[in-house]
Structure formats: structure tokens, C-alpha cells
Design a protein around this motif. Structure first.
Motif, mmCIF file in Angstrom:
data_model
loop_
_atom_site.group_PDB
_atom_site.id
_atom_site.type_symbol
_atom_site.label_atom_id
_atom_site.label_comp_id
_atom_site.label_asym_id
_atom_site.label_seq_id
_atom_site.Cartn_x
_atom_site.Cartn_y
_atom_site.Cartn_z
ATOM 1 N N MET A 13 0.845 -1.199 0.000
ATOM 2 C CA MET A 13 0.000 0.000 0.000
ATOM 3 C C MET A 13 0.875 1.241 0.000
ATOM 4 O O MET A 13 0.585 2.216 -0.695
ATOM 5 N N ASN A 14 1.938 1.216 0.764
ATOM 6 C CA ASN A 14 2.823 2.370 0.858
ATOM 7 C C ASN A 14 3.412 2.730 -0.507
ATOM 8 O O ASN A 14 3.351 3.882 -0.932
ATOM 9 N N SER A 15 3.971 1.756 -1.206
ATOM 10 C CA SER A 15 4.590 2.063 -2.491
ATOM 11 C C SER A 15 3.556 2.521 -3.514
ATOM 12 O O SER A 15 3.843 3.375 -4.355
ATOM 13 N N MET A 16 2.352 1.970 -3.460
ATOM 14 C CA MET A 16 1.307 2.382 -4.377
ATOM 15 C C MET A 16 0.896 3.824 -4.116
ATOM 16 O O MET A 16 0.772 4.632 -5.046
ATOM 17 N N ILE A 17 0.706 4.189 -2.857
ATOM 18 C CA ILE A 17 0.313 5.556 -2.496
ATOM 19 C C ILE A 17 1.417 6.537 -2.873
ATOM 20 O O ILE A 17 1.147 7.603 -3.432
ATOM 21 N N VAL A 18 2.669 6.181 -2.618
ATOM 22 C CA VAL A 18 3.788 7.048 -2.982
ATOM 23 C C VAL A 18 3.818 7.246 -4.497
ATOM 24 O O VAL A 18 4.000 8.364 -4.984
ATOM 25 N N ARG A 19 3.615 6.172 -5.274
ATOM 26 C CA ARG A 19 3.616 6.280 -6.729
ATOM 27 C C ARG A 19 2.515 7.208 -7.219
ATOM 28 O O ARG A 19 2.744 8.085 -8.064
ATOM 29 N N ILE A 20 1.298 7.065 -6.680
ATOM 30 C CA ILE A 20 0.174 7.917 -7.077
ATOM 31 C C ILE A 20 0.458 9.380 -6.742
ATOM 32 O O ILE A 20 0.222 10.275 -7.561
ATOM 33 N N LEU A 21 0.980 9.630 -5.557
ATOM 34 C CA LEU A 21 1.288 11.010 -5.168
ATOM 35 C C LEU A 21 2.401 11.600 -6.033
ATOM 36 O O LEU A 21 2.344 12.769 -6.438
ATOM 37 N N LYS A 22 3.402 10.788 -6.342
ATOM 38 C CA LYS A 22 4.496 11.268 -7.185
ATOM 39 C C LYS A 22 3.996 11.606 -8.579
ATOM 40 O O LYS A 22 4.373 12.632 -9.160
ATOM 41 N N GLU A 23 3.136 10.753 -9.145
ATOM 42 C CA GLU A 23 2.561 11.033 -10.459
ATOM 43 C C GLU A 23 1.782 12.347 -10.440
ATOM 44 O O GLU A 23 1.901 13.153 -11.364
ATOM 45 N N ARG A 24 0.997 12.548 -9.400
ATOM 46 C CA ARG A 24 0.224 13.791 -9.282
ATOM 47 C C ARG A 24 1.152 15.000 -9.167
ATOM 48 O O ARG A 24 0.907 16.046 -9.776
ATOM 49 N N MET A 25 2.197 14.879 -8.392
ATOM 50 C CA MET A 25 3.148 15.958 -8.221
ATOM 51 C C MET A 25 3.777 16.320 -9.576
ATOM 52 O O MET A 25 3.913 17.497 -9.910
ATOM 53 N N GLU A 26 4.146 15.298 -10.352
ATOM 54 C CA GLU A 26 4.737 15.539 -11.667
ATOM 55 C C GLU A 26 3.734 16.190 -12.621
ATOM 56 O O GLU A 26 4.110 17.077 -13.394
ATOM 57 N N GLN A 27 2.479 15.779 -12.564
ATOM 58 C CA GLN A 27 1.433 16.398 -13.398
ATOM 59 C C GLN A 27 1.291 17.872 -13.079
ATOM 60 O O GLN A 27 1.170 18.702 -13.976
ATOM 61 N N GLU A 28 1.295 18.191 -11.798
ATOM 62 C CA GLU A 28 1.154 19.587 -11.401
ATOM 63 C C GLU A 28 2.366 20.412 -11.812
ATOM 64 O O GLU A 28 2.234 21.566 -12.194
ATOM 65 N N SER A 29 3.546 19.814 -11.763
ATOM 66 C CA SER A 29 4.759 20.510 -12.178
ATOM 67 C C SER A 29 4.721 20.814 -13.673
ATOM 68 O O SER A 29 5.125 21.873 -14.116
ATOM 69 N N GLU A 30 4.233 19.852 -14.456
ATOM 70 C CA GLU A 30 4.141 20.040 -15.901
ATOM 71 C C GLU A 30 3.110 21.105 -16.252
ATOM 72 O O GLU A 30 3.292 21.844 -17.228
ATOM 73 N N ALA A 31 2.035 21.195 -15.480
ATOM 74 C CA ALA A 31 0.962 22.157 -15.754
ATOM 75 C C ALA A 31 1.363 23.586 -15.396
ATOM 76 O O ALA A 31 0.795 24.535 -15.915
ATOM 77 N N ALA A 32 2.336 23.726 -14.525
ATOM 78 C CA ALA A 32 2.731 25.071 -14.062
ATOM 79 C C ALA A 32 3.577 25.819 -15.057
ATOM 80 O O ALA A 32 4.094 25.405 -15.994
#
Length: 51
Positions: free
Chosen positions: A32-51
Motif C-alpha cells: 500500500m505504501n509504495s502504491m500511495i507514494v507512486r500515485i502522489l508522485k505522479e500527481r506531483m509531476e502532473q502539477e509541475s508540468e501544468a505550471a
């Protein structure tokens, strides 16, 4: 010695989200930990690209 040390982080979440996370992690053969970290990291990268 590792580059960084990870400090445990307690996360409270509604039961339905926890059950979804458990199922999703099992389907992906991850913790669960690695899955949650992966999802959060993907979201963080999406937000960085959108900025």
C-alpha cells in the motif's frame, strides 16, 4: 548508508479509501505504501508540468 532516511508517517483515511488502496495494491503486486507514494508522485509531476 542510504542517501536519505524515510521517517514513518501515520495517515488517517476513510475506510472506503483504505479498502480501495488495499485492493489496488494487491492487484499491482505492491505494498500500500509504495502504491500511495507512486500515485502522489505522479500527481506531483502532473502539477509541475501544468505550471
Amino acid at each position: 548508508m542510504p542517501k536519505f532516511q524515510t521517517v514513518p508517517f501515520g495517515l488517517r483515511m476513510p475506510d472506503e479509501i483504505k479498502e480501495w488502496a488495499k485492493r489496488r495494491a494487491k492487484e499491482e503486486d505492491r505494498s500500500m505504501n509504495s502504491m500511495i507514494v507512486r500515485i502522489l508522485k505522479e500527481r506531483m509531476e502532473q502539477e509541475s508540468e501544468a505550471a
